[in-house]
Design an enzyme around this catalytic site. Structure first.
Site, mmCIF file in Angstrom:
data_model
loop_
_atom_site.group_PDB
_atom_site.id
_atom_site.type_symbol
_atom_site.label_atom_id
_atom_site.label_comp_id
_atom_site.label_asym_id
_atom_site.label_seq_id
_atom_site.Cartn_x
_atom_site.Cartn_y
_atom_site.Cartn_z
ATOM 1 C CB SER A 69 -0.987 0.003 1.166
ATOM 2 O OG SER A 69 -0.329 -0.258 2.366
ATOM 3 C CG HIS B 119 -4.221 -1.090 -2.073
ATOM 4 N ND1 HIS B 119 -4.866 0.122 -2.107
ATOM 5 C CD2 HIS B 119 -3.790 -1.246 -0.800
ATOM 6 C CE1 HIS B 119 -4.818 0.690 -0.925
ATOM 7 N NE2 HIS B 119 -4.171 -0.119 -0.103
ATOM 8 C CE LYS C 124 -7.692 -0.497 0.621
ATOM 9 N NZ LYS C 124 -7.733 0.755 1.416
HETATM 10 C C1 LIG Z 1 -3.175 -3.916 2.040
HETATM 11 C C2 LIG Z 1 -4.322 -3.459 2.869
HETATM 12 N N1 LIG Z 1 -5.008 -4.357 3.583
HETATM 13 C C3 LIG Z 1 -6.042 -4.003 4.341
HETATM 14 C C4 LIG Z 1 -6.465 -2.694 4.418
HETATM 15 C C5 LIG Z 1 -7.607 -2.329 5.298
HETATM 16 O O1 LIG Z 1 -8.804 -2.490 4.647
HETATM 17 P P1 LIG Z 1 -10.142 -2.155 5.453
HETATM 18 O O2 LIG Z 1 -10.333 -0.680 5.334
HETATM 19 O O3 LIG Z 1 -11.200 -2.944 4.776
HETATM 20 O O4 LIG Z 1 -9.891 -2.588 6.853
HETATM 21 C C6 LIG Z 1 -5.806 -1.721 3.694
HETATM 22 C C7 LIG Z 1 -6.289 -0.312 3.776
HETATM 23 O O5 LIG Z 1 -5.774 0.617 3.338
HETATM 24 C C8 LIG Z 1 -4.694 -2.102 2.921
HETATM 25 O O6 LIG Z 1 -3.980 -1.182 2.269
#
Ligand SMILES: Cc1ncc(COP(=O)(O)O)c(C=O)c1O
Length: 394
Positions: A182, A210, A241
Site C-alpha cells: 500500500s 489494492h 476500495k
Molecule cells: C493492504 C491493505 N489491507 C487491508 C487494508 C484495510 O482495509 P479495510 O479498510 O477494509 O480494513 C488496507 C487499507 O488501506 C490495505 O492497504
C-alpha cells in the site's frame, strides 16, 4: 482527564506540530468522484481508493438504498447469530465464484479479516512468515497470534526461503503478503512465492485490497496477474476500495476453511454483521466489474498517462503496475508542505512520511481512479509541476 495521560498526549501532539507532521482533519462534503468538495473547495481527488469510480455509481447507490428499504439499517446482530441476510449469502457465493474459490466469509473490514485469519488459524507450534512492508493489519494479526513470527525484508525471497528451511519442524507455516503493497504500489512476486510454498509445504495468504478491480486482465487481482489462481490458499480483501468503497472485508478459500473460520475466527464471531446496504452496494459493484472489464482498462490507461506525465516533470516514482503511484519527495515536512500547497491549488493527495515510510523517503501517495478525466489528469500534472518547482523539489 488523568494528568499523566494529558501530559503524554499533549507533548506528543506538540511534537507532531513542531516536526510539521501534524495531520489536518479534512471534511469531505460531496461523494467521492474525480472532483470532490473538500473543506469547502473543489479539488481533483488523487488521494482515495475509489479505483473504479464505483463509490458514486448510480447503480451502486440505488442498490444500497433499496437494501435499506427492505432490511433497514442492519440486523443488530453478529453474523453467526442472525446477522446474515440473503444478500450476505449471495455476496459470499458470487465473490467466491469470481475469485475462483469454494466459499467466502464476510468481515467488518479487511483489517479484521487479516487478524481473524492469522490469529484464527495459527497456534503456538505454527509459524507466520510476513513481508516487512505488509499492511498494519497483517502486522497486528501477527502480533496477536500465538505463532512464531518471521518477518522477511521486503520481497526478499532468499530470506523467506531461509526461514522456511529453518522451520521444518514447525506445525503450519503461513506465508502472508500484500498482493499490492500500500505504500510502495509494487506487487508481491506471487509466482515465486507459490513455488517456495510448494517446495516447503507452506500455506499462502494474499491480501488483495489494492489489487481487486485493479490488476489482472479482468480485475481479479495480483493472483490473476501472476497466473496463480487455484494455488493461493487464502485471499483477503476489502469492499472499501475498488468495489464501491463502502467498507467491509472478506476471506475467500475452501469450504472447510470458511467453515472453520466461521467457528473460530474471533474478529468474525464477536462483531456485528456488515450493514445490508454495504453488502448490496458491493454486490452491484461486483456485477459492474464482471460485466465491464473496460473499467479496469480505463484505470490502467489513466495510471499510465499519469506516470508518463510525472516522468516528464522529472520526479521520482515508485510502484509500476498498480494504481498506487508514490512520488518520492524526500524529507517528511517537505512532502507535507507539497501536499498542502497542492490542496490550495485544487489537487488533493496524501503525503506519507516517517515513521510510516523510512526517513528520507517521504512521498506523495497518489491513487489513480477510472473516474478521473483527461482534464483532471492534465490539471493535476500542471499543479504538481508548478508546486515542485516552487518548493525546489525539481
Ligand atoms: C493492504 C491493505 N489491507 C487491508 C487494508 C484495510 O482495509 P479495510 O479498510 O477494509 O480494513 C488496507 C487499507 O488501506 C490495505 O492497504
Amino acid at each position: 482527564m488523568n494528568r499523566e495521560l494529558q501530559e503524554f498526549v499533549g507533548k506528543e501532539v506538540a511534537s507532531f506540530k513542531e516536526q510539521g507532521t501534524y495531520r489536518t482533519k479534512h471534511v469531505l462534503q460531496s461523494e467521492q468522484a474525480g472532483r470532490v468538495l473538500l473543506d469547502g473547495k473543489r479539488v481533483v481527488m488523487l488521494g482515495c481508493s475509489n479505483y473504479l469510480g464505483l463509490a458514486s455509481d448510480p447503480r451502486v447507490k440505488e442498490a444500497a438504498k433499496q437494501a435499506v428499504d427492505k432490511y433497514g439499517c442492519g440486523a443488530a446482530s453478529v453474523s453467526e447469530v442472525c446477522g446474515l441476510t440473503d444478500l450476505h449469502h449471495e455476496l459470499r457465493g458470487r465473490l467466491a465464484r469470481f475469485l475462483g474459490t469454494e466459499d467466502a466469509l464476510l468481515y467488518p473490514s479487511c483489517s479484521t479479516a487479516n487478524a481473524g485469519v492469522i490469529d484464527g488459524l495459527l497456534r503456538k507450534e505454527d509459524v507466520v512468515l510476513s513481508d516487512q512492508l505488509n499492511h498494519a493489519s497483517i502486522v497486528d494479526g501477527c502480533r496477536i497470534s500465538a505463532a512464531d513470527k518471521k518477518i522477511y525484508p521486503h520481497k526478499d525471497l532468499g530470506r523467506l526461503e531461509g526461514y522456511l528451511r529453518d522451520t521444518g519442524e514447525a506445525g503450519l507455516r503461513m506465508i502472508v503478503t500484500d498482493g499490492v503493497f500500500s505504500m510502495e504500489g509494487d506487487t508481491a512476486p506471487l509466482d515465486r512465492i507459490v513455488e517456495l510454498a510448494r517446495k516447503y509445504s507452506a500455506l499462502t495468504v494474499v491480501d488483495e485490497s489494492h489489487a481487486l478491480g485493479v490488476l489482472g486482465k479482468t480485475g481479479r487481482g495480483t493472483i490473476e496477474q501472476y497466473g496463480v489462481g487455484g494455488e493461493i490458499d487464502i485471499q483477503t480483501g476489502t469492499f472499501g476500495k475498488a468495489l464501491g468503497g463502502a467498507g467491509g472485508g472478506y476471506v475467500c478459500g475452501s469450504q472447510d476453511l470458511v467453515d472453520y473460520l466461521y467457528h473460530r475466527s474471533r474478529s468474525f464471531i464477536f462483531t456485528n454483521a456488515l450493514p445490508p446496504a454495504t453488502v448490496a452496494g458491493a454486490l452491484t459493484a461486483l456485477s459492474i466489474l464482471e460485466e465491464d472489464p473496460g473499467l479496469v482498462q480505463r484505470l490502467r490507461d489513466n495510471t499510465q498517462a499519469f506516470r508518463e506525465g510525472i516522468d516528464t516533470i522529472g520526479l521520482k516514482l515508485l510502484g509500476g503496475e498498480s494504481a498506487i503511484t508514490p512520488i518520492i519527495i524526500g524529507e517528511t515536512p517537505e512532502a507535507y508542505a507539497m501536499a498542502s500547497s497542492l490542496t490550495e491549488d485544487g489537487v488533493f493527495l496524501g503525503a506519507v512520511g516517517y515513521p510510516v515510510v523510512p526517513k528520507g523517503e517521504a512521498r506523495l501517495r497518489v491513487q489513480i481512479s477510472a473516474a478521473l478525466t483527461e482534464d483532471d489528469l492534465d490539471f493535476s500534472l500542471e499543479c504538481i509541476e508548478r508546486t515542485a518547482k516552487k518548493l525546489g523539489v525539481v
